[in-house]
Design an enzyme around this catalytic site. Structure first.
Site, short mmCIF file in Angstrom:
data_model
loop_
_atom_site.label_atom_id
_atom_site.label_comp_id
_atom_site.label_asym_id
_atom_site.label_seq_id
_atom_site.Cartn_x
_atom_site.Cartn_y
_atom_site.Cartn_z
N GLY A 218 35.43 -12.02 -15.69
CA GLY A 218 34.36 -12.83 -16.28
C GLY A 218 34.92 -14.01 -17.03
CG ASN A 219 32.92 -17.34 -17.46
OD1 ASN A 219 32.08 -17.57 -18.31
ND2 ASN A 219 32.63 -17.25 -16.16
NE ARG A 220 37.02 -18.07 -24.72
CZ ARG A 220 37.18 -17.75 -26.01
NH1 ARG A 220 37.48 -16.52 -26.35
NH2 ARG A 220 37.04 -18.65 -26.94
CB SER A 221 29.95 -19.27 -20.16
OG SER A 221 28.73 -19.92 -20.35
CB ALA A 285 31.22 -20.63 -16.85
#
Ligand code: CTP
Length: 409
Positions: A218-221, A285
């Site tokens: 995943g990502n930090r958005s 993102a």
């Protein structure tokens, strides 16, 4: 500084008329009223006679500090049927029943609320709440379309539990979100509803690409910028579809949310929603890669064995695909999160993606992700570059919509 400030007088509190029509959600309008009064708004409640079956006059009067009048025959010397609407900075009708929407669409004026709606020159917000069948009835839908065409802001009802055991579309949105919406409208004043009649699609959050039933890439958005874009578009009159990828944020009032998980799911939802859209803004993102295989059982560590490397495959590029469709009249906007050579990378990305506008911002551990503020440069295919100074994500969202609205003509 205006004259009032120069003469040392305090700025007058914004004057809000809260119209309440006869639906069970009237009790939730009490919370909306409190939010207005506690934040310094001067609120006059105008309930219909039917609304008083649900919440009595005493409650409205106590919470607003003013008499709550239903008929035009009280205090006639003050000409309330004209004065209340004329003096308002905002009229919000919450809940708005199917019957009230019908009366407003036809310009009927049987009581104080409908008279007020005819005399108001300020923005008017309707918050419909009713059973799904009533909302979907062609008569209601035509009344809503009429009101929107005339410049009123009619929120889409939320989906969820209705009166009784049934669920569906027609629920009164969260009062906190209605309040946030009204604040945005008040801040914009009588500014034109330049996205009225438009359908816009916004993606927000970050995709998650599963490795096994418990793990993902995943990502930090956080989704805040996308949610700000959705909320501001709704305040400018647009019908908004928000494709929310794993964002844990309250649903902005009047916005239709479609949850998605992975990049592939986002692609499907985006292509479907964008088919009749006037603008698409890809603020999500999106993971560029996903694990090549998905383990249906949890991947276990094995004593004495090194872990298997994770093979990745490319995800579809949703923004580039939407831009490549080249639908006449549709504006496609991308976002670029960069850590180095921000503008040079942004200009190259605008060309590569083929979108109309690209919002470029610098990201880092403390920048942008999860923050409520942002700063960016909006690049356009005609070579113009619009810097947006550090400020709330809503301010950046409004600049994006300014440029989109200009392109939609
Ligand atoms: N995007 C997309 N689909 C992808 C990847 C990105 O639609 N698979 C969209 C994002 O929503 C955003 C824009 O493309 O609007 C920019 O994404 P970014 O990841 O910054 O660009 P990349 O093309 O992945 O470039 P790079 O990784 O080289 O920076």
């Amino acid at each position: 500084m205006d004259e009032r400030e120069q003469s040392g007088q305090a700025q007058a509190a914004p004057s809000v008329v809260l119209g309440v029509s006869g639906g069970i959600a009237a009790y939730k309008a009490c919370e909306l009223l409190r939010r207005f009064t506690e934040s310094g708004h001067d609120v006059r409640v105008v309930p219909t006679a039917a609304a008083l079956h649900f919440v009595g006059e005493a409650t409205w009067a106590a919470l607003s500090g003013k008499p709550a009048t239903t008929e035009v025959w009280e205090s006639v010397h003050e000409v309330p049927h004209v004065r209340i609407g004329q003096q308002a900075d905002l009229v919000v009708v919450a809940p708005a029943t199917a019957d009230l929407l019908a009366q407003a669409a036809h310009g009927l004026a049987h009581d104080l609320l409908t008279n007020t709606l005819l005399t108001a020159r300020c923005p008017v917000v309707y918050v419909p709440a009713m059973h799904t069948e009533m909302w979907e009835n062609p008569a209601t839908q035509e009344n809503v379309a009429t009101l929107r065409r005339r410049g009123a802001l009619v929120l889409e009802p939320a989906v969820g539990r209705l009166t009784g055991a049934d669920t569906g579309k027609g629920r009164f949105p969260d009062p906190a979100e209605i309040f946030a919406f009204c604040r945005t409208v008040l801040a914009r004043g009588t500014a034109v509803q330049d996205l009225a009649g438009r359908h816009v699609v916004v993606s927000a959050g970050g995709t998650r690409e599963p490795l096994d039933p418990v793990r993902f890439l995943g990502n930090r958005s956080s989704g805040r910028q996308g949610y700000a874009l959705a909320a501001t578009a709704a305040a400018r009159g647009a019908r908004v579809t928000l494709l929310a990828a794993n964002a844990d944020l309250p649903v902005p009032a009047g916005v239709e949310v479609r949850p998605v998980g992975t990049a592939v799911q986002l692609r499907e939802a985006a292509l479907a929603a964008a088919a009749d859209a006037d603008a698409v803004v890809m603020a999500a993102a999106v993971a560029d890669f996903r694990p090549a295989t998905y383990a249906t059982g949890k991947i276990k560590k094995r004593e004495g064995q090194e872990p298997e490397p994770v093979a990745l495959v490319r995800n579809p590029d949703v923004l580039a695909e939407l831009a490549a469709e080249r639908r006449p009249g549709r504006v496609v906007v991308g976002f670029a999160a960069e850590t180095d050579d921000v503008l040079a990378n942004g200009r190259a990305k605008l060309r590569r993606k083929g979108c109309d506008l690209l919002v470029v911002n610098e990201v880092g551990a403390e920048k942008t992700f999860g923050a409520t503020e942002n700063e960016a440069v909006i690049l356009a295919t005609d070579g113009t570059e619009t810097p947006v100074p550090h400020g709330p994500k809503e301010a950046l969202a409004d600049r994006v919509w300014d440029l989109v609205a200009a392109r939609l003509g």
